[in-house]
Write a protein that holds these residues in place. Sequence first.
Motif, PDB file in Angstrom:
ATOM      1  N   ARG A  61      -1.760  11.197  -9.104  1.00 47.70           N
ATOM      2  CA  ARG A  61      -2.105  11.187  -7.682  1.00 47.70           C
ATOM      3  C   ARG A  61      -3.369  11.970  -7.391  1.00 47.70           C
ATOM      4  N   SER A  62      -3.656  12.996  -8.167  1.00 49.37           N
ATOM      5  CA  SER A  62      -4.875  13.763  -7.911  1.00 49.37           C
ATOM      6  C   SER A  62      -6.117  12.925  -8.202  1.00 49.37           C
ATOM      7  N   GLN A  63      -6.003  11.979  -9.112  1.00 51.49           N
ATOM      8  CA  GLN A  63      -7.137  11.099  -9.405  1.00 51.49           C
ATOM      9  C   GLN A  63      -7.218   9.949  -8.402  1.00 51.49           C
ATOM     10  N   SER A  64      -6.096   9.292  -8.099  1.00 56.08           N
ATOM     11  CA  SER A  64      -6.102   8.144  -7.191  1.00 56.08           C
ATOM     12  C   SER A  64      -6.156   8.567  -5.725  1.00 56.08           C
ATOM     13  N   ARG A  65      -5.654   9.781  -5.421  1.00 56.94           N
ATOM     14  CA  ARG A  65      -5.531  10.290  -4.057  1.00 56.94           C
ATOM     15  C   ARG A  65      -4.627   9.422  -3.191  1.00 56.94           C
ATOM     16  N   LEU A  66      -3.607   8.827  -3.816  1.00 56.02           N
ATOM     17  CA  LEU A  66      -2.597   8.034  -3.105  1.00 56.02           C
ATOM     18  C   LEU A  66      -1.328   8.882  -3.013  1.00 56.02           C
ATOM     19  N   ALA A  67      -1.215   9.648  -1.929  1.00 52.94           N
ATOM     20  CA  ALA A  67      -0.126  10.617  -1.778  1.00 52.94           C
ATOM     21  C   ALA A  67       1.250   9.967  -1.751  1.00 52.94           C
ATOM     22  N   TYR A  68       1.344   8.701  -1.313  1.00 56.79           N
ATOM     23  CA  TYR A  68       2.639   8.034  -1.181  1.00 56.79           C
ATOM     24  C   TYR A  68       3.268   7.648  -2.516  1.00 56.79           C
ATOM     25  N   VAL A  69       2.493   7.620  -3.593  1.00 59.27           N
ATOM     26  CA  VAL A  69       3.025   7.204  -4.891  1.00 59.27           C
ATOM     27  C   VAL A  69       4.021   8.252  -5.382  1.00 59.27           C
ATOM     28  N   GLY A  70       5.200   7.779  -5.789  1.00 62.36           N
ATOM     29  CA  GLY A  70       6.220   8.689  -6.298  1.00 62.36           C
ATOM     30  C   GLY A  70       7.599   8.086  -6.167  1.00 62.36           C
ATOM     31  N   VAL A  71       8.582   8.904  -6.467  1.00 65.49           N
ATOM     32  CA  VAL A  71       9.983   8.516  -6.342  1.00 65.49           C
ATOM     33  C   VAL A  71      10.560   9.359  -5.219  1.00 65.49           C
ATOM     34  N   TRP A  72      11.183   8.696  -4.260  1.00 64.41           N
ATOM     35  CA  TRP A  72      11.611   9.332  -3.023  1.00 64.41           C
ATOM     36  C   TRP A  72      13.088   9.059  -2.764  1.00 64.41           C
ATOM     37  N   ALA A  73      13.742  10.009  -2.113  1.00 66.93           N
ATOM     38  CA  ALA A  73      15.144   9.833  -1.719  1.00 66.93           C
ATOM     39  C   ALA A  73      15.406  10.647  -0.463  1.00 66.93           C
ATOM     40  N   SER A  86      23.971   1.652  -7.683  1.00 67.23           N
ATOM     41  CA  SER A  86      23.440   1.103  -6.435  1.00 67.23           C
ATOM     42  C   SER A  86      23.734   2.072  -5.294  1.00 67.23           C
ATOM     43  N   PHE A  87      22.733   2.334  -4.483  1.00 64.09           N
ATOM     44  CA  PHE A  87      22.922   3.198  -3.323  1.00 64.09           C
ATOM     45  C   PHE A  87      21.766   3.003  -2.358  1.00 64.09           C
ATOM     46  N   GLU A  88      21.981   3.384  -1.121  1.00 64.11           N
ATOM     47  CA  GLU A  88      20.945   3.335  -0.085  1.00 64.11           C
ATOM     48  C   GLU A  88      20.214   4.670  -0.068  1.00 64.11           C
ATOM     49  N   GLY A  89      18.970   4.646   0.380  1.00 66.73           N
ATOM     50  CA  GLY A  89      18.275   5.909   0.601  1.00 66.73           C
ATOM     51  C   GLY A  89      17.314   6.318  -0.494  1.00 66.73           C
ATOM     52  N   PHE A  90      16.615   5.350  -1.119  1.00 67.32           N
ATOM     53  CA  PHE A  90      15.602   5.697  -2.105  1.00 67.32           C
ATOM     54  C   PHE A  90      14.420   4.755  -1.990  1.00 67.32           C
ATOM     55  N   ALA A  91      13.305   5.149  -2.589  1.00 64.56           N
ATOM     56  CA  ALA A  91      12.125   4.293  -2.704  1.00 64.56           C
ATOM     57  C   ALA A  91      11.358   4.722  -3.947  1.00 64.56           C
ATOM     58  N   ALA A  92      11.062   3.759  -4.816  1.00 64.98           N
ATOM     59  CA  ALA A  92      10.177   3.990  -5.966  1.00 64.98           C
ATOM     60  C   ALA A  92       8.869   3.300  -5.610  1.00 64.98           C
ATOM     61  N   ILE A  93       7.805   4.097  -5.421  1.00 64.46           N
ATOM     62  CA  ILE A  93       6.539   3.553  -4.939  1.00 64.46           C
ATOM     63  C   ILE A  93       5.441   3.791  -5.965  1.00 64.46           C
ATOM     64  N   THR A  94       4.848   2.685  -6.437  1.00 61.34           N
ATOM     65  CA  THR A  94       3.671   2.748  -7.309  1.00 61.34           C
ATOM     66  C   THR A  94       2.451   2.510  -6.412  1.00 61.34           C
ATOM     67  N   PRO A  95       1.232   2.525  -6.954  1.00 61.27           N
ATOM     68  CA  PRO A  95       0.076   2.277  -6.086  1.00 61.27           C
ATOM     69  C   PRO A  95       0.132   0.939  -5.351  1.00 61.27           C
ATOM     70  N   ASP A  96       0.799  -0.079  -5.947  1.00 59.05           N
ATOM     71  CA  ASP A  96       0.790  -1.406  -5.340  1.00 59.05           C
ATOM     72  C   ASP A  96       2.163  -2.064  -5.220  1.00 59.05           C
ATOM     73  N   SER A  97       3.237  -1.274  -5.320  1.00 54.94           N
ATOM     74  CA  SER A  97       4.575  -1.848  -5.165  1.00 54.94           C
ATOM     75  C   SER A  97       5.552  -0.812  -4.635  1.00 54.94           C
ATOM     76  N   VAL A 145       7.803  10.102   5.804  1.00 57.17           N
ATOM     77  CA  VAL A 145       8.631   9.201   6.609  1.00 57.17           C
ATOM     78  C   VAL A 145       8.212   7.793   6.218  1.00 57.17           C
ATOM     79  N   LEU A 146       9.184   6.983   5.805  1.00 62.47           N
ATOM     80  CA  LEU A 146       8.950   5.603   5.392  1.00 62.47           C
ATOM     81  C   LEU A 146       9.566   4.679   6.426  1.00 62.47           C
ATOM     82  N   SER A 147       8.756   3.761   6.940  1.00 58.04           N
ATOM     83  CA  SER A 147       9.233   2.829   7.958  1.00 58.04           C
ATOM     84  C   SER A 147       8.991   1.401   7.505  1.00 58.04           C
TER      85      SER A 147
END
Length: 164
Positions: A61-73, A86-97, A145-147
């Motif tokens: 992330r320090s190179q791409s400066r895409l703060a949203y990239v990561g694994v979130w719950a 299986s569960f609700e309440g997560f997001a795996a975010i790459t630069p383009d997915s 916050v993810l919407s």
Amino acid sequence: MSRTKTIALAAVLALAGCVAHPGSGTHPATSARASLVDPDAVLPPQVLLREDTVTALTHNRSQSRLAYVGVWAVDADHCAMMDQTSFEGFAAITPDSLRQPGETCSFEPGAPGEGSVRLEASCTRNRKISNRPILVEMLNSQSMVLSNDADRPGTRMIRCHLQR
């Protein structure tokens, strides 16, 4: 009021987050924001995680400066369940997915260095494809916050990490 009662009341108020310790410089509102950061937000071992989860975790992330990239719950307990059930309440975010429960989305990477990003995504759920915006608002480096729907409030999430 006796000295013992005064000390007991001060301790209760401090534990409740109503007052800061003298000299701490901590304001209750700041403490509430800091509570989103959870050092116990630990994922299962990397060998048990899906490929996109590992990609999100190892992205520079320090190179791409895409703060949203990561694994979130939504909390630390949900981080511990990532890719295990299986569960609700997560997001795996790459630069383009983005992968969430029952859905995967693809999009063009957001603008580098932005704290709020609107991603025009193509999402697949139950073999049906839909196009919609995904909004990401970074609260700090460890929470966002993810919407998925402009008409509903977003979900607060914390960043998950591997055990060190």
